[in-house]
Design an enzyme around this catalytic site. Sequence first.
Site, PDB file in Angstrom:
ATOM      1  N   SER A 109      10.956   5.721   4.183  1.00 32.03           N
ATOM      2  CA  SER A 109       9.605   6.262   4.121  1.00 32.03           C
ATOM      3  C   SER A 109       9.456   7.558   4.926  1.00 32.03           C
ATOM      4  O   SER A 109      10.208   8.513   4.720  1.00 32.03           O
ATOM      5  CB  SER A 109       8.625   5.181   4.597  1.00 32.03           C
TER       6      SER A 109
ATOM      7  N   ASP B 290       5.303   2.841  -5.919  1.00 32.20           N
ATOM      8  CA  ASP B 290       5.817   1.686  -5.173  1.00 32.20           C
ATOM      9  C   ASP B 290       4.716   0.941  -4.426  1.00 32.20           C
ATOM     10  O   ASP B 290       4.975   0.183  -3.498  1.00 32.20           O
ATOM     11  CB  ASP B 290       6.937   2.102  -4.222  1.00 32.20           C
TER      12      ASP B 290
ATOM     13  N   HIS C 226       6.870  -0.700  -1.552  1.00 31.88           N
ATOM     14  CA  HIS C 226       7.306   0.264  -0.539  1.00 31.88           C
ATOM     15  C   HIS C 226       8.051  -0.383   0.622  1.00 31.88           C
ATOM     16  O   HIS C 226       9.036   0.176   1.121  1.00 31.88           O
ATOM     17  CB  HIS C 226       6.086   1.022  -0.020  1.00 31.88           C
TER      18      HIS C 226
END
Length: 409
Positions: A194, A359, A391
């Site tokens: 991320s 996601d 995610h």
Amino acid sequence: MILLTLVVAAAALWWSSSRPRMHPVVLVPGYASNELDARLTELYRRPGCGAHKGKKSGWFRLFLNYTALHDDPDGVRCFADQMSTAYDAASDDYHNVPGVETRVPFFGSTRGFRHPDPDRRNFSYMDKLLERLEAAGYRDGETMFGAPYDFRYAVAPAGHPSRTGTAFFTSLNSLVERESQLNGDRPAIIVTHSYGGTLAHQFLIRQPLAWRRRFVRHFIPVAAPWGRLVLGMQALISGNNLALPFVDPGALRKEYRSLQSSLWPLPSAKVFGAGQQLVSTRRRNYSASDVVDLLVDIGFGEGVEPYESRVLPLFKELPDCPRVPVTCIVGVGVATPERMVYPGDDFEATPDVVVVDGDGLVNLASLVAVEPEWRRRGPYFRMVKVANVNHTDILVNDRALGIVMREIR
């Protein structure tokens, strides 16, 4: 002295040759995925929040301390104050609030993000990946290394200071070089999640190309938001509870707005388009090109200057190709907010949400934004899409983890 030098050199050679021939792995976690420590000085003046001030040990865990947030009625208020930062226009940099000192523990180790709250160990985005790496023979501090960071801060474009961000990049540079040397001069594999991916990308493109080719074997960003995300606007409007379900996001809104990193997720006009409506009220539509107007209209006008000077120059164009082998691994097939429609003229009510592919947090357009350019310019590029994985589950799901592990080679 000469004899001692020869003994040390021989020992180092034996140590290197006796270990498995692995390329070292550096892991850069996602946003709010590692521990932060704090210490309160006599300058700290927040009423009712000085419980740790003057204690002999000094340092305490600021993030994450589940007990302080869940069980103490004043815990969230004090946490928000001590987590806050401030932008100083005179120095053009961010700093902690007066009386609060912070540090990131366990740099170089994965210990600091194995469980953000090590007392409760009630959640972790990274632990399962670390277990897979250990099962494959990697060992913390030997062939596997962690690069935790103060996620409240970020780095700035050329010409603007960023004391905390620069210190992190200096430490990361030294870590990669040291671990490469420790492992027979083998270049490193950098695995990120991320926000850690966008931060590591900024680190890579600021290193000389010769350094990247010497020390980086493979860059594996997982779920990286290359074009940022529409929910970056929502977090500034309503607050960010750091995925803690018992905390009202509004209670942390002022704290979240105070952070340098809160401006990084704002969506890119290059990816989302100048005319695409992302946030709407009855009287106004906002696209990715209208971020400045949105900041003013939500009552966060003080965010305009640092956004225009410290964030927009970094992300106005698509991210540069790092020119090292790259494998992007992303989740797809999950409903992801792309437009928020507020029923009135303000932002107080709960908006209706229009969803698209992604996601669950990052829109598909953002996840794959770099593919055409990086495939054309890089020495090796893969984009791996994992269906129906969100995610955070992308580092927990067995199928997704299998893909990540196959790329670590």
